[in-house]
Design an enzyme around this catalytic site. Sequence first.
Site, PDB file in Angstrom:
ATOM      1  CD  GLU A   1      -1.632   2.227   2.062  1.00 12.83           C
ATOM      2  OE1 GLU A   1      -1.508   2.810   0.915  1.00 12.83           O
ATOM      3  OE2 GLU A   1      -1.861   2.221   2.793  1.00 12.83           O
TER       4      GLU A   1
ATOM      5  CB  CYS B   1      -1.962   6.601   1.571  1.00  8.67           C
ATOM      6  SG  CYS B   1      -0.254   5.970   1.753  1.00  8.67           S
TER       7      CYS B   1
END
Length: 461
Positions: A234, A268
């Site tokens: 990720e 993020c």
Amino acid sequence: MPIATVNPANGETLKTYEAMGEEEIERRLQLAEATFRTYRTSTFAERARLLHQAADLLEADQADIGRVMTTEMGKPVRQARAEAAKCAKSMRWYAEHAEELLADELPAADDVRDSGASRVLVRYRPLGPVLAVMPWNFPLWQVVRFAAPALMAGNVGLLKHASNVPQTALYLEDLFHRAGFTEGCFQTLLIGAGAVDGILRDERVKAATLTGSEPAGRAVAATAGEMIKKTVLELGGSDPFVVMPSADVERAAQVAVTARVQNNGQSCIAAKRFIVHADVHDEFTERFTAAMKALKVGDPLLESTEVGPLANEQGRADLEELVDDARRSGAAVLCGGERPEGPGWYYPPTVLSGITREMRIHREEAFGPVATVYRAGDLEEALLIANDSPFGLSSNVWTRDEAEVDRFVRDLEAGSVFVNGMTASHPAFPFGGVKRSGYGRELSGHGIREFCNITTVWQGA
């Protein structure tokens, strides 16, 4: 980078730690391997009992660990407590659902007969020790969303946390031990980034998961590929937040502020690029800019603070470079954009408009409270701008037109599409991205199965 707690609100070094040497790393690898041999045979009920106990302890520790997180990486303390509560919720969710998610699967009877078998089933079995390389921005949540499913699946965990959150890393190891997990089930490795490659190459480590930067992801993926080990990555995100004419513009502008500055903008999945239809562009931009400008920036330990400091000095310097590059290339600074005086790594909530493809901020992730606003003439242009990014983590769309919803869901290049709401993660829903945002999924059934040996069992007549 030293392993140390450095308060980002004032730059003061509070605690330093020596990196573990080769002997201690070897001891922990041996312990992980030995523990896995027995832990893998434990029942779901036994694992669930331990994970529920960990959740209870974490809830009791919420205020204390919240202050530790805030002191280590600067998130407002209210958000830190909320992060701890979310982790406890996720632990309980996996404790309650793992057995169902990993239940044996039975193929169709016709297919079983056609194969010549009397019985066929698919069983999910744990892989072994999993190395987790985790970032500082959500120092509890990023770890728990790996650890809870991994432990419930029968794996054991090795945590290499970011070097600026060592107290949180050590707390996590202690938390699982206090909950009753044996010592080798979850271990923190206080090591620098340079030690990761050797550990990942060790045959006792069976897989790895990483949340972090593109360079870190490439390095882990390259080594894992060479060693033929499973990975989940990720990485970064530069999520679009699209506002169409039918949207509730006032509500969209309110949510946009939280979506951009959550965790001091260091997320993020924070919305970063605000793509607004020309018909509502001016109204949205005016409301959004005013609300960003009104945010209270200050000491993250104060309950009233809405935006604290960035986690480290380099992060602020990187953010400043992106803003300055955009400014030099013709972007308008609608608010913020200047480093404040005084100690700490603060940066004000900032809104930029007039962004072009030549500007670095159009292609790179702005990891801090800086928003870019784009004007789109129609849905096609909004999609074009939204997808003109190397990242594809999540996305946000604001519209009341169901045909537009269908189009955005079909064509947005992202791992998630949130309609009339802000991107958020939940243990029941898969989380992850496409393009340079990484691969694989965390959370939900998809996440718990990532580190399982999916085994076909065929039994003859």
